[in-house]
Design an enzyme around this catalytic site. Structure first.
Site, PDB file in Angstrom:
ATOM      1  N   SER A 100       0.832  -1.200   0.000  1.00 47.72           N
ATOM      2  CA  SER A 100       0.000   0.000   0.000  1.00 47.72           C
ATOM      3  C   SER A 100       0.872   1.258   0.000  1.00 47.72           C
ATOM      4  O   SER A 100       1.624   1.497  -0.938  1.00 47.72           O
ATOM      5  CB  SER A 100      -0.972  -0.046   1.185  1.00 47.72           C
ATOM      6  N   ASP A 239      -9.185  -5.603  -4.685  1.00 47.56           N
ATOM      7  CA  ASP A 239      -8.252  -4.726  -3.986  1.00 47.56           C
ATOM      8  C   ASP A 239      -8.671  -3.268  -4.107  1.00 47.56           C
ATOM      9  O   ASP A 239      -9.250  -2.847  -5.117  1.00 47.56           O
ATOM     10  CB  ASP A 239      -6.858  -4.901  -4.615  1.00 47.56           C
ATOM     11  N   HIS A 266      -7.242  -5.921  -0.487  1.00 47.39           N
ATOM     12  CA  HIS A 266      -5.997  -5.199  -0.247  1.00 47.39           C
ATOM     13  C   HIS A 266      -5.007  -6.023   0.583  1.00 47.39           C
ATOM     14  O   HIS A 266      -3.801  -5.965   0.350  1.00 47.39           O
ATOM     15  CB  HIS A 266      -6.324  -3.881   0.467  1.00 47.39           C
TER      16      HIS A 266
END
Length: 294
Positions: A100, A239, A266
């Site tokens: 991320s 995601d 995610h």
């Protein structure tokens, strides 16, 4: 296992090394957030059968020092911190794995610092362009129940992000696009408990789909082609970093790869752990072999 604290710009950061005696090129993990510590990346410890796996908590969260001065929490300072971690731990040659926001940090480090010794990049659920990431959340939001959409729009219009219906909307969204496991794994809950929401809100905003912090306009996607290390992108089919976006990033880097994990979001490293670890381990081995041949 070895752990401790090392000096970095602004304060001490906590590190943990698993498999420090393994002979492979170390893997250094860059956690997400900003402000969410490394605990939720715990499954990566399984890769220590071949190489040291190095974790650290970025300044301000987890076990690291937590200075209250928000002016410290900038992308350039986090880049300096990453360089300090490598230097203090003697990671002359290293693989970087970002998750991320950790992907944004890894790419910034590669493009600005031009560091030597980075054997490869693994970019999981990549947030590389803040505006694009926020746009992806809007696409997902359109497919959420009407009550969720209304709660988000109401909060954004009023500026009140503390309302119970907004908090409930966030959790419903997160359980579809952040982590689909029920219940959430202990390591993820632990990371959430140890996070620093002040950093997250300062740099990003009140939620994933409301980006109004200092990173809101950041992006270097037009420069991705300058990265000359092997790159593996990963994402879940659901995601927050949509597969369509990850594919655009992959296409920007010659030779880069993309692995999409079905029925995952995610935190696909938690949802599809066995397949994720196998894909990463294979990529790292091939990157190591490529270096040996060159």
């Amino acid at each position: 296992m070895r752990e401790g604290f090392i000096p970095a710009p602004g304060g001490r950061v906590f590190y943990r090394i698993i498999g420090q005696d393994a002979i492979g090129v170390p893997l250094l993990a860059l956690h997400g957030g900003p402000g969410i510590p490394h605990d939720y990346l715990e499954p990566l410890e399984a890769l220590a059968d071949e190489r040291p796996v190095v974790f650290y908590d970025q300044l301000g969260c987890g076990e690291s020092d937590r200075p209250g001065d928000l002016s410290l929490y900038t992308l350039p300072r986090f880049v300096e911190e990453l360089a300090a971690v490598r230097r203090e731990l003697g990671l002359e040659r290293v693989h970087l794995l970002g998750q991320s926001w950790g992907c944004m940090l890894a790419v910034e480090y590669m493009l600005v610092s031009r560091p030597a010794g980075v054997a490869s990049l693994v970019l999981c659920g990549p947030c590389l362009d803040s505006r694009r990431f926020a746009e992806d959340q809007r696409v997902h939001l359109e497919h959420m129940p009407e009550a969720v959409r209304e709660a988000v729009l109401k909060a954004e219009a009023s500026g009140d992000f503390t309302a119970p219906d907004y908090q409930a909307a966030i959790m419903e969204y997160y359980r579809k696009h952040v982590c689909r496991l029920d219940p959430w794994p202990e390591c993820l809950n632990r990371a959430v408990e140890k996070m620093n929401p002040a950093i997250y809100e300062h740099m990003w905003g009140p939620s994933e789909f409301t980006a109004r912090g200092t990173l809101r306009n950041h992006g270097r996607t037009e420069e991705l082609g300058a990265i000359d290390a092997p790159v593996l992108f990963t994402c879940g089919r659901l995601d927050e970093a949509r597969p369509e976006t990850a594919e655009e990033y992959r296409a920007s880097i010659p030779g880069a790869e993309l692995r999409i994990f079905e029925d995952a979001s995610h935190e696909h490293h938690l949802e599809q752990t066995e397949a994720f670890l196998a894909a990463v381990a294979d990529f790292l081995r091939r990157a190591d072999e490529s270096v040996r041949r060159s």
